[in-house]
Design a protein around this motif. Structure first.
Motif, PDB file in Angstrom:
ATOM      1  N   LEU A 173      15.197   9.181 -16.590  1.00 38.38           N
ATOM      2  CA  LEU A 173      15.433   7.538 -16.534  1.00 38.38           C
ATOM      3  C   LEU A 173      15.135   7.314 -15.325  1.00 38.38           C
ATOM      4  O   LEU A 173      14.683   6.903 -14.953  1.00 38.38           O
ATOM      5  N   ALA A 174      15.789   7.973 -14.094  1.00 43.95           N
ATOM      6  CA  ALA A 174      16.064   8.110 -13.493  1.00 43.95           C
ATOM      7  C   ALA A 174      14.778   7.915 -12.333  1.00 43.95           C
ATOM      8  O   ALA A 174      13.720   7.232 -11.456  1.00 43.95           O
ATOM      9  N   GLY A 175      13.286   8.798 -12.731  1.00 43.44           N
ATOM     10  CA  GLY A 175      12.431   9.191 -11.817  1.00 43.44           C
ATOM     11  C   GLY A 175      11.530   8.180 -12.610  1.00 43.44           C
ATOM     12  O   GLY A 175      10.311   8.110 -11.657  1.00 43.44           O
ATOM     13  N   TRP A 176      11.720   8.117 -14.152  1.00 39.46           N
ATOM     14  CA  TRP A 176      10.706   7.078 -14.962  1.00 39.46           C
ATOM     15  C   TRP A 176      11.328   5.350 -13.412  1.00 39.46           C
ATOM     16  O   TRP A 176      10.032   4.835 -13.852  1.00 39.46           O
ATOM     17  N   GLY A 177      12.800   5.440 -13.464  1.00 43.35           N
ATOM     18  CA  GLY A 177      12.349   4.213 -12.637  1.00 43.35           C
ATOM     19  C   GLY A 177      11.969   3.700 -11.698  1.00 43.35           C
ATOM     20  O   GLY A 177      11.002   2.870 -10.818  1.00 43.35           O
ATOM     21  N   THR A 178      11.655   4.938 -10.829  1.00 45.53           N
ATOM     22  CA  THR A 178      11.635   5.523  -9.131  1.00 45.53           C
ATOM     23  C   THR A 178       9.958   5.120  -9.426  1.00 45.53           C
ATOM     24  O   THR A 178       9.830   4.223  -8.981  1.00 45.53           O
ATOM     25  N   LEU A 179       8.993   6.106 -10.246  1.00 47.04           N
ATOM     26  CA  LEU A 179       7.798   5.513 -11.378  1.00 47.04           C
ATOM     27  C   LEU A 179       7.487   3.326 -11.322  1.00 47.04           C
ATOM     28  O   LEU A 179       6.583   3.674 -10.405  1.00 47.04           O
ATOM     29  N   VAL A 180       8.279   3.130 -12.002  1.00 45.94           N
ATOM     30  CA  VAL A 180       8.206   1.766 -12.099  1.00 45.94           C
ATOM     31  C   VAL A 180       8.372   0.479 -11.177  1.00 45.94           C
ATOM     32  O   VAL A 180       7.890  -0.117 -10.402  1.00 45.94           O
ATOM     33  N   LEU A 181       9.090   1.107  -9.568  1.00 43.84           N
ATOM     34  CA  LEU A 181       9.844   0.145  -8.873  1.00 43.84           C
ATOM     35  C   LEU A 181       8.917   0.611  -8.059  1.00 43.84           C
ATOM     36  O   LEU A 181       7.796   0.126  -7.591  1.00 43.84           O
ATOM     37  N   GLU A 182       8.248   1.708  -7.310  1.00 42.18           N
ATOM     38  CA  GLU A 182       6.624   1.715  -6.592  1.00 42.18           C
ATOM     39  C   GLU A 182       5.811   1.928  -6.983  1.00 42.18           C
ATOM     40  O   GLU A 182       5.383   0.949  -6.135  1.00 42.18           O
ATOM     41  N   ALA A 183       5.590   1.841  -8.483  1.00 37.68           N
ATOM     42  CA  ALA A 183       4.077   1.658  -8.590  1.00 37.68           C
ATOM     43  C   ALA A 183       4.271   0.198  -8.795  1.00 37.68           C
ATOM     44  O   ALA A 183       3.214  -0.094  -8.329  1.00 37.68           O
ATOM     45  N   GLY A 184       4.835  -0.314  -9.042  1.00 37.00           N
ATOM     46  CA  GLY A 184       4.515  -1.580  -9.738  1.00 37.00           C
ATOM     47  C   GLY A 184       5.073  -3.463  -8.687  1.00 37.00           C
ATOM     48  O   GLY A 184       4.724  -4.086  -8.193  1.00 37.00           O
ATOM     49  N   TYR A 185       5.580  -2.104  -7.630  1.00 34.92           N
ATOM     50  CA  TYR A 185       5.581  -3.357  -6.157  1.00 34.92           C
ATOM     51  C   TYR A 185       4.667  -3.860  -5.634  1.00 34.92           C
ATOM     52  O   TYR A 185       5.108  -4.931  -5.906  1.00 34.92           O
ATOM     53  N   PRO A 186       3.563  -3.716  -5.799  1.00 32.36           N
ATOM     54  CA  PRO A 186       2.301  -4.691  -5.263  1.00 32.36           C
ATOM     55  C   PRO A 186       2.117  -5.742  -6.265  1.00 32.36           C
ATOM     56  O   PRO A 186       1.434  -6.565  -6.223  1.00 32.36           O
ATOM     57  N   ILE A 187       1.946  -5.482  -7.784  1.00 33.58           N
ATOM     58  CA  ILE A 187       1.959  -6.682  -8.242  1.00 33.58           C
ATOM     59  C   ILE A 187       3.537  -7.038  -8.422  1.00 33.58           C
ATOM     60  O   ILE A 187       3.181  -8.217  -8.874  1.00 33.58           O
ATOM     61  N   PHE A 188       4.127  -6.880  -8.656  1.00 30.99           N
ATOM     62  CA  PHE A 188       5.524  -7.509  -8.849  1.00 30.99           C
ATOM     63  C   PHE A 188       6.583  -8.220  -7.747  1.00 30.99           C
ATOM     64  O   PHE A 188       7.421  -8.598  -7.825  1.00 30.99           O
ATOM     65  N   ALA A 198       1.361   9.205  -6.305  1.00 36.66           N
ATOM     66  CA  ALA A 198       0.894  10.040  -6.144  1.00 36.66           C
ATOM     67  C   ALA A 198       2.319  11.333  -6.870  1.00 36.66           C
ATOM     68  O   ALA A 198       2.056  12.032  -7.808  1.00 36.66           O
ATOM     69  N   LYS A 199       3.492  10.010  -7.286  1.00 37.58           N
ATOM     70  CA  LYS A 199       4.118  10.404  -8.022  1.00 37.58           C
ATOM     71  C   LYS A 199       3.562  10.732  -9.802  1.00 37.58           C
ATOM     72  O   LYS A 199       4.570  11.375 -10.408  1.00 37.58           O
ATOM     73  N   LEU A 200       2.631   9.763 -10.117  1.00 35.21           N
ATOM     74  CA  LEU A 200       2.430   9.563 -11.345  1.00 35.21           C
ATOM     75  C   LEU A 200       1.525  10.443 -12.199  1.00 35.21           C
ATOM     76  O   LEU A 200       1.345  11.104 -13.200  1.00 35.21           O
ATOM     77  N   GLN A 201       1.302  11.199 -11.379  1.00 32.06           N
ATOM     78  CA  GLN A 201       0.540  12.213 -11.171  1.00 32.06           C
ATOM     79  C   GLN A 201       0.596  13.617 -11.517  1.00 32.06           C
ATOM     80  O   GLN A 201      -0.149  14.614 -12.097  1.00 32.06           O
ATOM     81  N   GLY A 202       1.895  13.684 -10.809  1.00 32.63           N
ATOM     82  CA  GLY A 202       2.621  14.997 -11.195  1.00 32.63           C
ATOM     83  C   GLY A 202       3.284  14.409 -12.615  1.00 32.63           C
ATOM     84  O   GLY A 202       3.796  13.689 -13.725  1.00 32.63           O
ATOM     85  N   THR A 203       3.693  16.302 -12.913  1.00 32.75           N
ATOM     86  CA  THR A 203       4.700  16.008 -14.031  1.00 32.75           C
ATOM     87  C   THR A 203       6.265  15.210 -13.660  1.00 32.75           C
ATOM     88  O   THR A 203       7.085  14.588 -14.893  1.00 32.75           O
ATOM     89  N   GLU A 204       6.760  16.250 -12.780  1.00 40.42           N
ATOM     90  CA  GLU A 204       7.964  16.682 -12.163  1.00 40.42           C
ATOM     91  C   GLU A 204       8.824  14.869 -12.362  1.00 40.42           C
ATOM     92  O   GLU A 204      10.765  14.495 -11.935  1.00 40.42           O
ATOM     93  N   ILE A 234       1.442  -1.225   0.150  1.00 40.17           N
ATOM     94  CA  ILE A 234      -0.590  -0.178   0.023  1.00 40.17           C
ATOM     95  C   ILE A 234       1.094   1.412   0.005  1.00 40.17           C
ATOM     96  O   ILE A 234       0.629   2.337  -0.769  1.00 40.17           O
ATOM     97  N   ALA A 235       2.322   1.683   0.764  1.00 40.42           N
ATOM     98  CA  ALA A 235       3.005   2.410   0.240  1.00 40.42           C
ATOM     99  C   ALA A 235       3.278   2.934  -0.509  1.00 40.42           C
ATOM    100  O   ALA A 235       3.315   3.679  -0.711  1.00 40.42           O
ATOM    101  N   TYR A 236       4.695   1.699  -1.074  1.00 39.82           N
ATOM    102  CA  TYR A 236       4.651   1.831  -2.345  1.00 39.82           C
ATOM    103  C   TYR A 236       4.070   2.531  -3.189  1.00 39.82           C
ATOM    104  O   TYR A 236       3.725   3.244  -4.642  1.00 39.82           O
ATOM    105  N   LEU A 237       2.627   2.219  -3.682  1.00 38.77           N
ATOM    106  CA  LEU A 237       1.176   2.287  -4.501  1.00 38.77           C
ATOM    107  C   LEU A 237       1.331   3.329  -4.287  1.00 38.77           C
ATOM    108  O   LEU A 237       0.731   3.805  -5.579  1.00 38.77           O
ATOM    109  N   SER A 238       0.748   3.617  -2.813  1.00 35.50           N
ATOM    110  CA  SER A 238       0.519   4.965  -3.320  1.00 35.50           C
ATOM    111  C   SER A 238       1.214   5.875  -2.748  1.00 35.50           C
ATOM    112  O   SER A 238       1.061   6.817  -3.511  1.00 35.50           O
ATOM    113  N   SER A 239       2.397   5.343  -3.097  1.00 39.17           N
ATOM    114  CA  SER A 239       3.661   6.774  -3.263  1.00 39.17           C
ATOM    115  C   SER A 239       4.044   6.374  -4.514  1.00 39.17           C
ATOM    116  O   SER A 239       4.644   8.406  -5.488  1.00 39.17           O
ATOM    117  N   GLY A 240       3.884   5.777  -5.885  1.00 39.64           N
ATOM    118  CA  GLY A 240       4.178   5.905  -7.084  1.00 39.64           C
ATOM    119  C   GLY A 240       3.073   6.023  -7.816  1.00 39.64           C
ATOM    120  O   GLY A 240       2.815   6.698  -9.011  1.00 39.64           O
TER     121      GLY A 240
END
Length: 191
Positions: free
Chosen positions: A144-159, A105-111, A97-103
């Motif tokens: 790429l570091a930002g994209w990696g963070t997005l993938v790792l956090e949002a993908g955590y509950p799946i992978f 939240a980050k997916l919704q912004g452009t930064e 839940i923590a990683y998904l919610s963080s991911g």
């Protein structure tokens, strides 16, 4: 006030030491959990995410202390009690839940998509461990570091659940936190 804060902190420290030593774990865990919460109320401005995760971990230890796994005299080695398995599963779900919610939240912004979050973080004088000004001329690295963070956090509950991807995802998350340690100097948060 200062005396009471010292007493509170000393009680907290003793409870943590008792937990580490495996001594009277349930009362020690409840004491650590409650004193941690009180210390958090006393210093709310100096707290950030790591303190909240510590509070959650102490609460789970209070529900079922680590001594319930196999530290009791006469308990078979490596055999987890049903309560220990339940609390472990609760911790795992909490992390998802923590990683998904963080991911999310980050997916919704452009930064995080354009690398600005990474660039700004490593350029802040408070956190800058290295001179990272070169990122301005090579923005793809921060992106790429930002994209990696997005993938790792949002993908955590799946992978994290399938055995085939678990080690890869754990390695990625550990790498993410090592990056936080090395490039931002946030040791407690990284741990």
């Amino acid at each position: 006030e200062a005396t009471w804060l010292r007493v509170l902190f000393s009680t907290y420290l003793c409870a943590l030491l008792a937990l580490c030593a495996g001594f009277r774990c349930r009362p020690a865990a409840w004491t650590a959990c409650l004193t941690h919460a009180l210390l958090g109320l006393a210093g709310r401005l100096s707290m950030y995410g790591v303190d909240q995760f510590a509070q959650v971990a102490l609460f789970y230890l209070a529900l079922h202390p680590a001594d319930g796994v196999s530290w009791r005299p006469g308990a078979p080695e490596g055999v987890a009690t049903p309560g220990a398995r339940l609390v472990l599963r609760m911790v795992q779900i909490n992390l998802c839940i923590a990683y998904l919610s963080s991911g999310v939240a980050k997916l919704q912004g452009t930064e995080w998509w354009n690398g600005e979050a990474i660039f700004r973080s490593v350029m802040m004088p408070l956190y800058a461990s290295f001179s990272m000004g070169f990122l301005a001329s090579v923005p793809l690295i921060a992106k790429l570091a930002g994209w990696g963070t997005l993938v790792l956090e949002a993908g955590y509950p799946i992978f994290i659940w399938p055995a085939a991807t678990r080690r890869l995802w754990i390695s990625g998350i550990v790498g993410l936190h090592l990056g936080i340690l090395v490039f931002l100097g946030l040791g407690t948060f990284a741990l």
